[in-house]
Design an enzyme around this catalytic site. Structure first.
Site, mmCIF file in Angstrom:
data_model
loop_
_atom_site.group_PDB
_atom_site.id
_atom_site.type_symbol
_atom_site.label_atom_id
_atom_site.label_comp_id
_atom_site.label_asym_id
_atom_site.label_seq_id
_atom_site.Cartn_x
_atom_site.Cartn_y
_atom_site.Cartn_z
ATOM 1 N N ASP A 142 0.690 -1.120 0.338
ATOM 2 C CA ASP A 142 -0.481 0.178 0.126
ATOM 3 C C ASP A 142 0.814 1.543 -0.279
ATOM 4 O OD1 ASP A 142 -2.081 1.810 -0.003
ATOM 5 O OD2 ASP A 142 -2.341 1.329 2.182
ATOM 6 N N HIS A 185 -3.095 0.934 12.033
ATOM 7 C CA HIS A 185 -2.082 -0.614 11.981
ATOM 8 C C HIS A 185 -1.151 -0.769 11.230
ATOM 9 C CE1 HIS A 185 -3.674 1.767 7.985
ATOM 10 N NE2 HIS A 185 -2.271 1.477 7.811
ATOM 11 N N ASP A 285 -1.120 8.510 9.974
ATOM 12 C CA ASP A 285 -2.479 8.390 8.935
ATOM 13 C C ASP A 285 -3.659 7.990 9.628
ATOM 14 O OD1 ASP A 285 -2.513 7.257 6.389
ATOM 15 O OD2 ASP A 285 -2.741 4.632 7.118
ATOM 16 N N GLU A 327 -4.445 13.118 9.396
ATOM 17 C CA GLU A 327 -4.628 12.496 8.238
ATOM 18 C C GLU A 327 -6.457 11.851 7.760
ATOM 19 O OE1 GLU A 327 -5.917 9.606 4.569
ATOM 20 O OE2 GLU A 327 -5.289 8.779 6.461
ATOM 21 N N ASP A 397 -3.454 9.966 -2.699
ATOM 22 C CA ASP A 397 -4.551 9.312 -2.769
ATOM 23 C C ASP A 397 -5.500 9.464 -3.849
ATOM 24 O OD1 ASP A 397 -4.009 7.363 -1.381
ATOM 25 O OD2 ASP A 397 -4.485 8.944 0.613
HETATM 26 C C1 GLC Z 1 -4.657 6.535 4.101
HETATM 27 C C2 GLC Z 1 -3.893 7.074 3.043
HETATM 28 C C3 GLC Z 1 -3.226 6.017 1.988
HETATM 29 C C4 GLC Z 1 -3.665 4.445 2.844
HETATM 30 C C5 GLC Z 1 -4.233 4.230 3.952
HETATM 31 C C6 GLC Z 1 -4.272 2.735 4.982
HETATM 32 O O1 GLC Z 1 -5.406 7.143 3.895
HETATM 33 O O2 GLC Z 1 -3.553 8.106 1.981
HETATM 34 O O3 GLC Z 1 -2.798 5.778 1.234
HETATM 35 O O4 GLC Z 1 -4.346 3.610 1.612
HETATM 36 O O5 GLC Z 1 -4.680 5.235 4.641
HETATM 37 O O6 GLC Z 1 -2.545 2.931 5.271
#
Ligand code: GLC
Length: 652
Positions: A142, A185, A285, A327, A397
């Site tokens: 990811d 996570h 995040d 975020e 994203d």
């Molecule tokens: C946030 C990140 C994204 C990622 C998600 C899971 O939203 O910007 O890119 O997939 O977290 O970590």
């Protein structure tokens, strides 16, 4: 318990323990800071863990962690702590310009990034966000958001020492380093997850693990799917542990269980460890997902806020220069609280992404109308004076169309149809659209279609170049500059997303990479094109027009101190539905930004400016020109103006 005398006693113990090697003055500073912040430390922690039978033991543990990290904080960073305390609004000033890139795609390695500092200086950058760089699981990961070790840098990029050295060099060049902390996570390859998989109950309690589907089924009734196409559902079965594991994002990203104070302790320690490497801003995040409760969507719960408040208060003691960036890509009523509200005003994250502004800019560009943007931005709740938005046009994203039914209806649109229109427009399906992008994660249950694509391609440059249509190229360049003008004037920290300063187009090479082909967000994560960057000084080239145009915007912003984030921005009707008006009115002065969202010349009647308190000659901060005192205001296609009274110039 937790009375003043308890606290004094704890500090005395810390002075004999982790703080013992510090000189008495440094110890006294720790004591003073802890006392000052104590009420902010204890309040959220009581909410989170007050009912825990070992609450006091955990408090002592948290204090140990901050003391230990304080004791290890390098001298140059202690000095930074003092500087930041002397100028706490440093990140709100108009000189702030952010740049976001993947280390490998920008410059191969962290050492490579050091060599590119002159390029960042040329652009005027004061804040550098390097995308996830801690050791991830092997791909797919990811884009690095599946971390296997928080204390190691991805070996492909360098070492932790390289990161610290880079931070020092950036700071010497007036650039603050921002790094991702994926706190919701871990990768399933992380040591904690591996121990949990092997059956260790201590580590199983770091995650959410269930022997059967009973609870997962109940939770899923109210959960949202984040990746409905590529990772449907929120739980994954692991036969080796005979457990269902909570995996909000991908199967390999295991949600951490913050109900367990041990998880909070681990993350606090990691946070301060990174701060001690010279990281000045942590991008936290997916913070919305950090707490779960049955019967809710498990997003934006009060405890998620308490966690952030506790992290902030504790880090203020050990590493006060550290800023936290939330975020949370959630609707405004849920988003604004991440900047602190009520008792927590100015006591949660200092900065957060302004997703709504980004969406509204794209919406206005497609529609050639600013009614929705004016209405929706006008409704945004105020943020505390000590905080700032992070504004952006594009990021790594997709773009999700955060347009509510209510806001759409207020300006005569149908929310569902407008979102569908935007998806059609930016995926390139809408007749005569200028955009070229792709649909990301179609959700058949809601009809949602998010969008991938680079700024330049979405703004029309890809199609225009392909068709060798030079007028269309010109318009695309103007759109790119218009959108940047908007995020620069809005207030907060504007981010330039790597490659956008050169107009880099969609990169389709991810389709040949089996570990990326399922995720078209890679389309807008291109490699830096240094050859193209070589054309940036050539005004005749498209690259040069974009780059130089951007540099001029950067310089204008830096000169215009009224753009300090302490002042809220108010969208105003301009009496022309194609021209967005943003008014800033604060102690440093007044500024009116006007922006034409169409390819035609537009006019704003002079009387409207008079109504808004802008009489007489006006100075356009973007090009230094004076506008006479009587004519209506004319805006060229996609032109923006930042207008102030000339007499304000000495301060603006
Ligand atoms: C946030 C990140 C994204 C990622 C998600 C899971 O939203 O910007 O890119 O997939 O977290 O970590």
């Amino acid at each position: 318990m937790t009375t003043d005398s308890w606290l004094f006693q704890q500090v005395d113990l810390l002075i004999q323990g982790p703080l013992r090697l510090l000189d008495p003055f440094e110890q006294a500073i720790f004591r003073a800071r802890l006392e000052e912040h104590w009420s902010d430390v204890i309040r959220p922690l009581r909410h989170l863990y007050g009912q825990h039978p070992d609450f006091e033991t955990w408090l002592v543990k948290f204090l140990h962690i901050i003391a230990q990290n304080y004791a290890h904080r390098p001298h140059d960073l202690r000095l930074l702590d003092i500087k930041r305390a002397a100028r706490p609004d440093w990140f709100q000033e108009s000189r702030m310009i952010g740049y976001v890139c993947y280390t490998d795609r920008f410059a191969d390695t962290l050492t490579g990034v050091r060599k590119k500092i002159p390029y960042l200086n040329e652009l005027g950058v004061t804040y550098l966000h390097l995308m996830p760089l801690l050791k991830p699981r092997p791909r797919p990961n990811d884009g690095g958001y599946a971390v296997a070790d928080y204390r190691q840098v991805d070996p492909r990029l360098g070492t932790m020492d390289d990161l610290s050295q880079l931070a020092v060099e950036l700071r010497q060049n007036g650039i603050s380093l921002c790094v991702d902390l994926v706190c919701n996570h871990t990768a399933k390859e992380h040591e904690w997850a591996q121990k949990a998989l092997a059956g260790d109950p201590v580590y199983q309690n770091y995650y959410f693990m269930f022997p059967d589907r009973t609870l997962p089924d109940q939770y899923e009734r109210t959960l949202r799917e984040i990746f409905p196409e590529s990772a449907p559902g929120s739980f994954t079965w692991y036969p080796e542990a005979e457990r269902w594991v909570w995996t909000t994002f991908h199967e390999y990203q295991w949600d951490l269980n913050y109900q367990n104070p041990a998880v909070f302790a681990e993350m606090l320690d990691i946070m301060l460890f990174l701060a001690n490497q010279g990281v000045e801003i942590l991008r936290l995040d997916a913070v919305a997902f950090m707490w779960k409760r049955m019967g809710t969507d498990c997003e934006n719960l009060p405890e998620a806020h308490y966690l952030l408040q506790a992290f902030r208060a504790l880090s203020r003691v050990a590493a006060p220069a550290l800023l936290l960036k939330a975020e949370a890509i959630v609707p405004p009523p849920q988003l604004v609280p991440y900047l602190g509200q009520g008792e927590a005003t100015n006591k949660e994250c200092e900065i957060a992404y302004h997703n709504v502004l980004m969406v509204m800019l794209w919406s206005a560009l497609a529609e050639r109308k600013v009614n929705l943007a004016t209405y929706a931005l006008g409704k945004m709740p105020r943020i505390p004076s000590g905080c700032a938005w992070v504004t952006y046009v594009r990021c790594h994203d997709d773009i999700g169309w955060a347009v509510t039914e209510e806001d759409a209806a207020a300006v005569g649109l149908n929310g569902f149809l407008h979102r569908a229109f935007l998806s059609d427009f930016y995926s390139g399906r809408f007749p005569h659209t200028f955009a070229r992008g792709a649909t990301f994660q179609f959700n058949p249950k809601t009809g949602d279609r998010r969008i991938s694509g680079t700024l330049a391609s979405l703004a029309g440059l890809e199609v225009a170049l392909e068709q060798k249509d030079w007028r269309a190229v010109d318009l695309a360049v103007r759109r790119i500059l218009l959108l940047h003008s908007m995020i620069f004037v809005y207030g907060g920290i504007p981010l330039i997303y790597m490659g956008d300063e050169l107009g880099l187009l969609n990169d389709y090479s991810y389709q040949d990479d089996p570990s990326r082909v399922g995720d078209n967000r890679w389309m807008h994560r291109p490699f830096m094109d240094w050859e193209r960057a070589g054309e940036r000084l050539d005004w005749q080239s498209v690259t040069g027009r974009i780059f130089q145009g951007l540099v001029r915007l950067v310089q204008a912003r830096k000169r215009t101190s009224v753009l300090h984030a302490e002042t809220a921005v108010t969208p105003v009707w301009t009496h022309n539905e194609h021209v967005l008006g943003l008014l800033r009115h604060g102690p440093r002065g007044r500024l009116l930004a006007l922006a034409n969202f169409t390819e035609h010349v537009q006019t704003v009647p002079r009387y409207r400016l008079l109504e808004l308190g802008f009489s007489g000659e006006l100075h356009n901060c973007l090009n230094g020109r004076l506008l006479d005192a009587w004519s209506d205001i004319q805006l060229e296609p996609y032109e923006s103006l930042w207008l102030v009274h000339p007499e304000q110039l000495h301060s603006a």
